[in-house]
Design an enzyme around this catalytic site. Structure first.
Site, PDB file in Angstrom:
ATOM      1  N   ARG A 116      36.956  15.247  83.607  1.00 50.12           N
ATOM      2  CA  ARG A 116      36.188  15.462  82.372  1.00 50.12           C
ATOM      3  C   ARG A 116      36.573  16.758  81.677  1.00 50.12           C
ATOM      4  O   ARG A 116      36.438  16.889  80.458  1.00 50.12           O
ATOM      5  CB  ARG A 116      34.685  15.394  82.672  1.00 50.12           C
ATOM      6  CG  ARG A 116      34.238  13.985  83.043  1.00 50.12           C
ATOM      7  CD  ARG A 116      32.772  13.946  83.427  1.00 50.12           C
ATOM      8  NE  ARG A 116      32.450  14.737  84.598  1.00 50.12           N
ATOM      9  CZ  ARG A 116      32.654  14.347  85.856  1.00 50.12           C
ATOM     10  NH1 ARG A 116      33.154  13.159  86.105  1.00 50.12           N
ATOM     11  NH2 ARG A 116      32.360  15.132  86.863  1.00 50.12           N
ATOM     12  N   GLU A 154      31.520  20.384 100.884  1.00 52.92           N
ATOM     13  CA  GLU A 154      30.450  20.296 101.878  1.00 52.92           C
ATOM     14  C   GLU A 154      31.055  19.890 103.234  1.00 52.92           C
ATOM     15  O   GLU A 154      30.716  20.441 104.270  1.00 52.92           O
ATOM     16  CB  GLU A 154      29.414  19.274 101.404  1.00 52.92           C
ATOM     17  CG  GLU A 154      28.079  19.446 102.073  1.00 52.92           C
ATOM     18  CD  GLU A 154      27.072  18.426 101.561  1.00 52.92           C
ATOM     19  OE1 GLU A 154      26.033  18.290 102.205  1.00 52.92           O
ATOM     20  OE2 GLU A 154      27.346  17.765 100.536  1.00 52.92           O
TER      21      GLU A 154
HETATM   22  P1  AMP Z   1      31.741  22.890  92.057  1.00 52.58           P
HETATM   23  O1  AMP Z   1      33.119  23.080  92.628  1.00 52.58           O
HETATM   24  O2  AMP Z   1      30.682  22.702  93.103  1.00 52.58           O
HETATM   25  O3  AMP Z   1      31.376  23.952  91.046  1.00 52.58           O
HETATM   26  O4  AMP Z   1      31.742  21.484  91.319  1.00 52.58           O
HETATM   27  C1  AMP Z   1      32.292  21.356  90.066  1.00 52.58           C
HETATM   28  C2  AMP Z   1      32.954  20.018  89.853  1.00 52.58           C
HETATM   29  O5  AMP Z   1      32.173  18.937  90.352  1.00 52.58           O
HETATM   30  C3  AMP Z   1      33.144  19.792  88.375  1.00 52.58           C
HETATM   31  O6  AMP Z   1      34.455  19.313  88.149  1.00 52.58           O
HETATM   32  C4  AMP Z   1      32.083  18.794  88.005  1.00 52.58           C
HETATM   33  O7  AMP Z   1      32.618  17.826  87.151  1.00 52.58           O
HETATM   34  C5  AMP Z   1      31.616  18.175  89.299  1.00 52.58           C
HETATM   35  N1  AMP Z   1      30.149  18.204  89.473  1.00 52.58           N
HETATM   36  C6  AMP Z   1      29.468  18.902  90.414  1.00 52.58           C
HETATM   37  N2  AMP Z   1      28.153  18.662  90.349  1.00 52.58           N
HETATM   38  C7  AMP Z   1      27.973  17.810  89.321  1.00 52.58           C
HETATM   39  C8  AMP Z   1      26.808  17.179  88.722  1.00 52.58           C
HETATM   40  N3  AMP Z   1      25.565  17.384  89.176  1.00 52.58           N
HETATM   41  N4  AMP Z   1      27.022  16.367  87.666  1.00 52.58           N
HETATM   42  C9  AMP Z   1      28.269  16.148  87.194  1.00 52.58           C
HETATM   43  N5  AMP Z   1      29.383  16.693  87.715  1.00 52.58           N
HETATM   44  C10 AMP Z   1      29.240  17.511  88.753  1.00 52.58           C
END
Ligand code: AMP
Length: 179
Positions: free
Chosen positions: A67, A104
């Site tokens: 996205r 995780e």
């Molecule tokens: P992080 O590495 O945990 O910051 O996760 C970020 C990535 O996971 C991004 O590319 C987001 O598109 C996706 N992501 C994580 N949580 C969500 C959520 N609640 N809704 C949509 N996309 C998420």
């Protein structure tokens, strides 16, 4: 934030769709597709980020699969910068730099073409959601491995309760919609 931005934020928040229990139980997925499909909402989003980062010498915008690509393209055009896709391991055809980050369970790896950024170049990192910050941290590492300077990070949505910013100390993170 000024009054106009606050109005934009509440309009956009009403358009982003919450999808409970996707992709697994307990996660509320922030679905930005209704915002992308709404020309006025999408234009306001792009104009906001272009306004935050214009005039700062950014020459490449790094979009994070998948996205992030959709946001990075128009932001890069508005800034007069090029676009660089950052992809999951094994997707890019040419030689790559890679960076791994903790999930995780286990780790994930992101890649960028080895010649996608030049030493000394200023880059902007773009994605739809900042959650735990692991993904954005890995992209900062990739940009810096390529010799670039991370001028900023643009996130359409920040899930503040996951404290992703704590993993990105000293970074200029601009998030439009905070939850
Ligand atoms: P992080 O590495 O945990 O910051 O996760 C970020 C990535 O996971 C991004 O590319 C987001 O598109 C996706 N992501 C994580 N949580 C969500 C959520 N609640 N809704 C949509 N996309 C998420």
């Amino acid at each position: 934030m000024n009054q106009d931005i606050l109005q934009t934020v509440s309009r956009l928040k009403a358009i982003v769709r919450d999808v409970p229990d996707f992709p697994k139980k307990g996660i509320i997925f922030k679905d930005i597709t209704p915002l992308l499909a709404d020309h006025a909402a999408f234009s306001e989003t792009i104009a906001y980020f272009a306004g935050q980062f214009r005039g700062r010498g950014i020459t490449k915008v790094l979009g994070i699969e998948a996205r992030g690509f959709l946001l990075a393209g128009p932001i890069a055009m508005a800034l007069g910068a090029g676009i660089v896709p950052v992809r999951k391991k094994g997707k890019l055809p040419y030689k790559t730099l890679s960076a791994s980050y903790e999930l995780e369970y286990g780790t994930d790896t992101l890649e960028m073409h080895v010649d996608a950024v030049k030493p000394g170049e200023k880059v902007l990192i773009v994605d739809d959601v900042l959650a735990t910050g692991g993904t954005a941290g890995a992209v900062c590492e990739l940009a810096e491995k390529g010799g670039a300077t991370v001028e900023g990070i643009a996130m359409l949505i920040e899930l503040e309760f996951l404290k992703g910013r704590a993993k990105l100390p000293g970074r200029d993170i601009q998030a439009l919609l905070k939850y």
